[in-house]
Design a protein around this motif. Structure first.
Motif, PDB file in Angstrom:
ATOM      1  N   MET A   1       0.844  -1.175   0.000  1.00 31.48           N
ATOM      2  CA  MET A   1       0.000   0.000   0.000  1.00 31.48           C
ATOM      3  C   MET A   1       0.892   1.240   0.000  1.00 31.48           C
ATOM      4  N   LYS A   2       0.610   2.156  -0.891  1.00 34.23           N
ATOM      5  CA  LYS A   2       1.366   3.391  -0.998  1.00 34.23           C
ATOM      6  C   LYS A   2       0.444   4.571  -0.682  1.00 34.23           C
ATOM      7  N   PHE A   3       0.956   5.548   0.084  1.00 32.89           N
ATOM      8  CA  PHE A   3       0.189   6.736   0.442  1.00 32.89           C
ATOM      9  C   PHE A   3       0.884   7.953  -0.141  1.00 32.89           C
ATOM     10  N   SER A   4       0.103   8.862  -0.731  1.00 33.04           N
ATOM     11  CA  SER A   4       0.672  10.056  -1.349  1.00 33.04           C
ATOM     12  C   SER A   4      -0.386  11.142  -1.500  1.00 33.04           C
ATOM     13  N   LYS A   5       0.069  12.335  -1.896  1.00 38.26           N
ATOM     14  CA  LYS A   5      -0.864  13.405  -2.237  1.00 38.26           C
ATOM     15  C   LYS A   5      -1.520  13.031  -3.560  1.00 38.26           C
ATOM     16  N   TYR A   6      -2.761  13.460  -3.729  1.00 33.78           N
ATOM     17  CA  TYR A   6      -3.407  13.184  -5.014  1.00 33.78           C
ATOM     18  C   TYR A   6      -2.891  14.171  -6.048  1.00 33.78           C
ATOM     19  N   SER A   7      -3.014  13.813  -7.309  1.00 35.43           N
ATOM     20  CA  SER A   7      -2.616  14.726  -8.383  1.00 35.43           C
ATOM     21  C   SER A   7      -3.825  14.997  -9.278  1.00 35.43           C
ATOM     22  N   GLN A   8      -3.705  16.039 -10.079  1.00 35.00           N
ATOM     23  CA  GLN A   8      -4.799  16.432 -10.974  1.00 35.00           C
ATOM     24  C   GLN A   8      -5.225  15.272 -11.871  1.00 35.00           C
ATOM     25  N   SER A   9      -4.292  14.459 -12.273  1.00 38.09           N
ATOM     26  CA  SER A   9      -4.609  13.343 -13.171  1.00 38.09           C
ATOM     27  C   SER A   9      -5.448  12.256 -12.479  1.00 38.09           C
ATOM     28  N   ASP A  10      -5.555  12.309 -11.144  1.00 34.52           N
ATOM     29  CA  ASP A  10      -6.329  11.318 -10.379  1.00 34.52           C
ATOM     30  C   ASP A  10      -7.802  11.688 -10.233  1.00 34.52           C
ATOM     31  N   ARG A  11      -8.193  12.873 -10.669  1.00 34.52           N
ATOM     32  CA  ARG A  11      -9.532  13.401 -10.364  1.00 34.52           C
ATOM     33  C   ARG A  11     -10.681  12.467 -10.749  1.00 34.52           C
ATOM     34  N   GLN A  12     -10.685  11.965 -11.961  1.00 27.82           N
ATOM     35  CA  GLN A  12     -11.794  11.105 -12.396  1.00 27.82           C
ATOM     36  C   GLN A  12     -11.866   9.828 -11.568  1.00 27.82           C
ATOM     37  N   GLU A  13     -10.726   9.218 -11.325  1.00 29.33           N
ATOM     38  CA  GLU A  13     -10.694   7.974 -10.549  1.00 29.33           C
ATOM     39  C   GLU A  13     -11.156   8.217  -9.109  1.00 29.33           C
ATOM     40  N   ILE A  14     -10.775   9.356  -8.544  1.00 26.02           N
ATOM     41  CA  ILE A  14     -11.185   9.697  -7.179  1.00 26.02           C
ATOM     42  C   ILE A  14     -12.689   9.932  -7.105  1.00 26.02           C
ATOM     43  N   GLU A  15     -13.222  10.698  -8.035  1.00 19.29           N
ATOM     44  CA  GLU A  15     -14.665  10.950  -8.046  1.00 19.29           C
ATOM     45  C   GLU A  15     -15.444   9.635  -8.175  1.00 19.29           C
ATOM     46  N   ALA A  16     -14.969   8.752  -9.038  1.00 19.13           N
ATOM     47  CA  ALA A  16     -15.620   7.442  -9.208  1.00 19.13           C
ATOM     48  C   ALA A  16     -15.537   6.617  -7.930  1.00 19.13           C
ATOM     49  N   LEU A  17     -14.394   6.669  -7.237  1.00 19.14           N
ATOM     50  CA  LEU A  17     -14.232   5.938  -5.975  1.00 19.14           C
ATOM     51  C   LEU A  17     -15.267   6.394  -4.949  1.00 19.14           C
ATOM     52  N   PHE A  18     -15.410   7.705  -4.761  1.00 15.41           N
ATOM     53  CA  PHE A  18     -16.377   8.217  -3.787  1.00 15.41           C
ATOM     54  C   PHE A  18     -17.809   7.864  -4.179  1.00 15.41           C
ATOM     55  N   THR A  19     -18.144   8.029  -5.457  1.00 12.29           N
ATOM     56  CA  THR A  19     -19.504   7.716  -5.917  1.00 12.29           C
ATOM     57  C   THR A  19     -19.824   6.250  -5.678  1.00 12.29           C
ATOM     58  N   ARG A  20     -18.912   5.377  -6.066  1.00  7.92           N
ATOM     59  CA  ARG A  20     -19.102   3.923  -5.927  1.00  7.92           C
ATOM     60  C   ARG A  20     -19.177   3.505  -4.458  1.00  7.92           C
ATOM     61  N   THR A  21     -18.247   4.012  -3.648  1.00  8.84           N
ATOM     62  CA  THR A  21     -18.172   3.607  -2.241  1.00  8.84           C
ATOM     63  C   THR A  21     -19.418   4.042  -1.469  1.00  8.84           C
ATOM     64  N   PHE A  22     -19.836   5.290  -1.663  1.00 10.58           N
ATOM     65  CA  PHE A  22     -21.016   5.774  -0.946  1.00 10.58           C
ATOM     66  C   PHE A  22     -22.297   5.170  -1.500  1.00 10.58           C
ATOM     67  N   SER A  23     -22.335   4.841  -2.792  1.00  9.18           N
ATOM     68  CA  SER A  23     -23.496   4.146  -3.348  1.00  9.18           C
ATOM     69  C   SER A  23     -23.619   2.752  -2.738  1.00  9.18           C
ATOM     70  N   ASP A  24     -22.485   2.074  -2.586  1.00  5.82           N
ATOM     71  CA  ASP A  24     -22.491   0.730  -1.997  1.00  5.82           C
ATOM     72  C   ASP A  24     -22.962   0.744  -0.548  1.00  5.82           C
ATOM     73  N   SER A  25     -22.570   1.757   0.216  1.00  5.91           N
ATOM     74  CA  SER A  25     -22.882   1.757   1.646  1.00  5.91           C
ATOM     75  C   SER A  25     -24.152   2.520   2.004  1.00  5.91           C
ATOM     76  N   GLU A  26     -24.472   3.579   1.252  1.00  6.04           N
ATOM     77  CA  GLU A  26     -25.583   4.459   1.643  1.00  6.04           C
ATOM     78  C   GLU A  26     -26.683   4.563   0.596  1.00  6.04           C
ATOM     79  N   GLY A  27     -26.495   3.958  -0.559  1.00  3.74           N
ATOM     80  CA  GLY A  27     -27.483   4.038  -1.629  1.00  3.74           C
ATOM     81  C   GLY A  27     -27.028   4.952  -2.755  1.00  3.74           C
TER      82      GLY A  27
END
Length: 178
Positions: free
Chosen positions: A1-27
């Motif tokens: 596991m690697k931890f780092s600051k996010y970069s501009q190129s990560d934006r789409q993947e990050i938005e998808a992660l939050f949407t997917r994760t919260f959809s799975d847990s909260e609807g």
């Protein structure tokens, strides 16, 4: 596991992660709401007012957290930890706690004195957060769950002085997040 600051190129993947994760847990509606919040944070917040950190495994983002500036009437260097997402397949493995601690260490090095968050006291207490009464640091909006307003001093002091009401970054200026 690697931890780092996010970069501009990560934006789409990050938005998808939050949407997917919260959809799975909260609807699905909550997933869309938090995905939109993350989009607004990444695209509409000044770089000095936000820090984002990611956890990656085999090149994939499996966790992400954001810290955004909170302003009070007093001169305190404060940030809010929110939101946090860990991919459903990686939950329960300590990824979120390690990511939070990584971010806190980063902010401490930059002279941040206080971090607040709004969430599950059982989860955030594991990372050193304690309940903060509204009389000490008032949340930007009326809280649905006041017991979830939590904070942590990063300069070795305690959170006891009345700080007044917090003002948050624009993306959080909506009562539906509180």
């Amino acid at each position: 596991m690697k931890f780092s600051k996010y970069s501009q190129s990560d934006r789409q993947e990050i938005e998808a992660l939050f949407t997917r994760t919260f959809s799975d847990s909260e609807g699905e509606s909550e997933g869309k709401l938090i995905g939109h919040l993350v989009h607004e944070l990444m695209n509409g917040t000044e770089t000095d007012d936000m820090f984002g950190f990611i956890a990656t495994e085999q090149g994939q983002i499996v966790g992400c957290i954001f810290f955004t500036r909170l302003s009070f009437g007093s001169r305190v260097n404060a940030f809010m930890l929110s939101p946090v997402a860990v991919d459903t397949d990686h939950q329960g493995k300590g990824v979120g706690q390690k990511l939070i601690n990584f971010g806190i260490d980063h902010l401490r090095e930059r002279g941040v004195e206080l971090i607040l968050t709004y969430g599950d006291p059982n989860y955030y207490s594991k990372a050193g957060f304690e309940h903060v009464p509204q009389e000490v640091a008032e949340a930007p909006f009326k809280l649905t769950h006041p017991e979830g307003w939590l904070g942590q001093s990063l300069d070795g002091g305690s959170i006891k002085l009345p700080l007044g009401q917090a003002c948050c970054v624009e993306a959080f200026n909506d009562p539906q997040y509180w």
